[in-house]
Design a protein around this motif. Structure first.
Motif, PDB file in Angstrom:
ATOM      1  N   THR A 170     -14.051  99.651 119.465  1.00  0.00           N
ATOM      2  CA  THR A 170     -13.124  98.737 118.802  1.00  0.00           C
ATOM      3  C   THR A 170     -11.668  99.036 119.177  1.00  0.00           C
ATOM      4  O   THR A 170     -10.758  98.767 118.391  1.00  0.00           O
ATOM      5  N   ASP A 171     -11.466  99.577 120.368  1.00  0.00           N
ATOM      6  CA  ASP A 171     -10.097  99.839 120.821  1.00  0.00           C
ATOM      7  C   ASP A 171      -9.311  98.536 120.953  1.00  0.00           C
ATOM      8  O   ASP A 171      -8.108  98.492 120.714  1.00  0.00           O
ATOM      9  N   LYS A 172     -10.000  97.449 121.335  1.00  0.00           N
ATOM     10  CA  LYS A 172      -9.389  96.122 121.402  1.00  0.00           C
ATOM     11  C   LYS A 172     -10.100  95.189 120.424  1.00  0.00           C
ATOM     12  O   LYS A 172     -11.157  95.516 119.894  1.00  0.00           O
ATOM     13  N   ASP A 173      -9.528  94.007 120.231  1.00  0.00           N
ATOM     14  CA  ASP A 173     -10.092  93.050 119.281  1.00  0.00           C
ATOM     15  C   ASP A 173     -11.331  92.360 119.815  1.00  0.00           C
ATOM     16  O   ASP A 173     -12.063  91.720 119.053  1.00  0.00           O
ATOM     17  N   VAL A 174     -11.551  92.423 121.113  1.00  0.00           N
ATOM     18  CA  VAL A 174     -12.717  91.769 121.710  1.00  0.00           C
ATOM     19  C   VAL A 174     -13.397  92.733 122.677  1.00  0.00           C
ATOM     20  O   VAL A 174     -12.779  93.685 123.162  1.00  0.00           O
ATOM     21  N   ARG A 175     -14.666  92.456 122.941  1.00  0.00           N
ATOM     22  CA  ARG A 175     -15.437  93.266 123.887  1.00  0.00           C
ATOM     23  C   ARG A 175     -16.313  92.336 124.712  1.00  0.00           C
ATOM     24  O   ARG A 175     -16.807  91.321 124.210  1.00  0.00           O
ATOM     25  N   ARG A 176     -16.516  92.679 125.970  1.00  0.00           N
ATOM     26  CA  ARG A 176     -17.253  91.808 126.872  1.00  0.00           C
ATOM     27  C   ARG A 176     -18.743  92.113 126.847  1.00  0.00           C
ATOM     28  O   ARG A 176     -19.154  93.257 126.725  1.00  0.00           O
ATOM     29  N   ILE A 177     -19.536  91.050 126.944  1.00  0.00           N
ATOM     30  CA  ILE A 177     -20.995  91.164 126.976  1.00  0.00           C
ATOM     31  C   ILE A 177     -21.504  90.472 128.231  1.00  0.00           C
ATOM     32  O   ILE A 177     -20.982  89.417 128.622  1.00  0.00           O
ATOM     33  N   THR A 178     -22.529  91.028 128.841  1.00  0.00           N
ATOM     34  CA  THR A 178     -23.165  90.422 130.000  1.00  0.00           C
ATOM     35  C   THR A 178     -24.673  90.383 129.785  1.00  0.00           C
ATOM     36  O   THR A 178     -25.274  91.398 129.396  1.00  0.00           O
ATOM     37  N   HIS A 239     -21.434  92.170 118.112  1.00  0.00           N
ATOM     38  CA  HIS A 239     -22.030  92.172 119.450  1.00  0.00           C
ATOM     39  C   HIS A 239     -23.454  91.601 119.402  1.00  0.00           C
ATOM     40  O   HIS A 239     -23.826  90.742 120.215  1.00  0.00           O
ATOM     41  N   ARG A 240     -24.247  92.046 118.438  1.00  0.00           N
ATOM     42  CA  ARG A 240     -25.632  91.590 118.328  1.00  0.00           C
ATOM     43  C   ARG A 240     -25.705  90.123 117.921  1.00  0.00           C
ATOM     44  O   ARG A 240     -26.536  89.366 118.434  1.00  0.00           O
ATOM     45  N   LYS A 241     -24.846  89.711 116.983  1.00  0.00           N
ATOM     46  CA  LYS A 241     -24.844  88.303 116.564  1.00  0.00           C
ATOM     47  C   LYS A 241     -24.509  87.386 117.729  1.00  0.00           C
ATOM     48  O   LYS A 241     -25.152  86.352 117.923  1.00  0.00           O
TER      49      LYS A 241
END
Length: 286
Positions: A170-178, A239-241
């Motif tokens: 959670t260092d940033k407000d968003v995280r990337r998923i592939t 992330h899971r949602k």
């Protein structure tokens, strides 16, 4: 002779009681001053809008300094022959001996100070270190408490966090998923990319301030592999949602467009032709 020795010890203790009382009073005053000083420093740090970890670090260092000074003063009062030079020298020798005896404790202590000073993560952040993933509940000078996603509480020594790589999710407000998907070889891959991109545009958990990236990834065993990448909430639950919503939307969109998502096909080739026998009518009817 024994009676005289015991009497001298008793007499010396009585004569020394005022010094012991004064030293005990200094220790009590030190406790009060350290508590008030720690709160005052924390309040001033908060008023200057410093981050929480620095506020806690300054408060704890202030308390430690006050206690060191208070104990030195109390020792010199209890033992009148003790000078500041002797006290500091004795403190140095004692610190070396204690340092060897409690190496791991001091290692965790200094690691905790560095963690609080550099603040790679704060309370409330989700981190992953080795096989442990969870939310940071508290960072103390010696240990860090992490609440795992299954509800278990893990108490980790700060030296372990300091020596090993830590992923701050959670260092940033968003995280990337592939995620990877695929379409059959006889389908139009470019059309499939457009369908998938349209499906992601309708997903609520996808952060539309960041671009959605969809690329043809390679030739799979039974499909053209497609890489789908997007940005979403950095927490494990978010992330899971998001992953669930996107996979469902992509599957639905491809099905509605009649695009096949293939499963592996297997063709068996035999070295010699297999004999085929025709069943008799009696065997077919039985």
């Amino acid at each position: 002779m024994l009676k005289k020795t015991l009497y001298d010890i008793y007499q010396g203790l009585i004569e020394h009681l005022p010094y012991l009382g004064a030293g005990l009073l200094v220790i009590i005053i030190t406790w009060l001053i350290s508590s008030l000083a720690g709160r005052a420093v924390s309040k001033v740090a908060h008023s200057r809008k410093l981050r929480r970890s620095l506020c806690e670090l300054f408060s704890r260092l202030t308390i430690i300094v006050v206690w060191i000074v208070g104990l030195l003063v109390a020792a010199m009062i209890m033992f009148p022959g003790l000078t500041p030079a002797k006290a500091l020298g004795g403190l140095g020798l004692a610190s070396v001996a204690i340092g060897f005896a409690f190496k791991e404790i001091f290692e965790n202590f200094f690691a905790g100070i560095l963690l609080l000073w550099k603040y790679p993560f704060e309370s409330g952040d989700f981190i992953e270190c080795q096989s442990i993933l969870g939310r940071v509940e508290d960072i103390s000078v010696r240990m860090t408490q992490i609440r795992k996603t299954n509800g278990e509480l893990v108490v980790m020594p700060n030296s372990f966090l300091f020596k090993n790589p830590v992923n701050v999710l959670t260092d940033k407000d968003v995280r990337r998923i592939t995620v990877m998907t695929g379409v059959a070889y006889d389908e139009d891959a470019d059309k499939a990319i457009e369908i998938i991109e349209g499906a992601l545009q309708k997903c609520e958990t996808v952060d539309h301030d960041h671009p959605v990236e969809i690329f043809l990834n390679g030739f799979g065993a039974s499909s053209i592999d497609i890489e789908v990448t997007w940005w979403t909430s950095p927490t494990p639950l978010g992330h899971r949602k998001s992953r669930s919503e996107v996979i469902s939307a992509v599957k639905r969109a491809l099905d509605e467009a009649g695009v096949e998502i293939p499963f592996p096909y297997r063709t068996l080739t035999f070295k010699e032709p297999l004999p085929i026998e025709r069943l008799s009518e009696n065997a077919q009817n039985s």
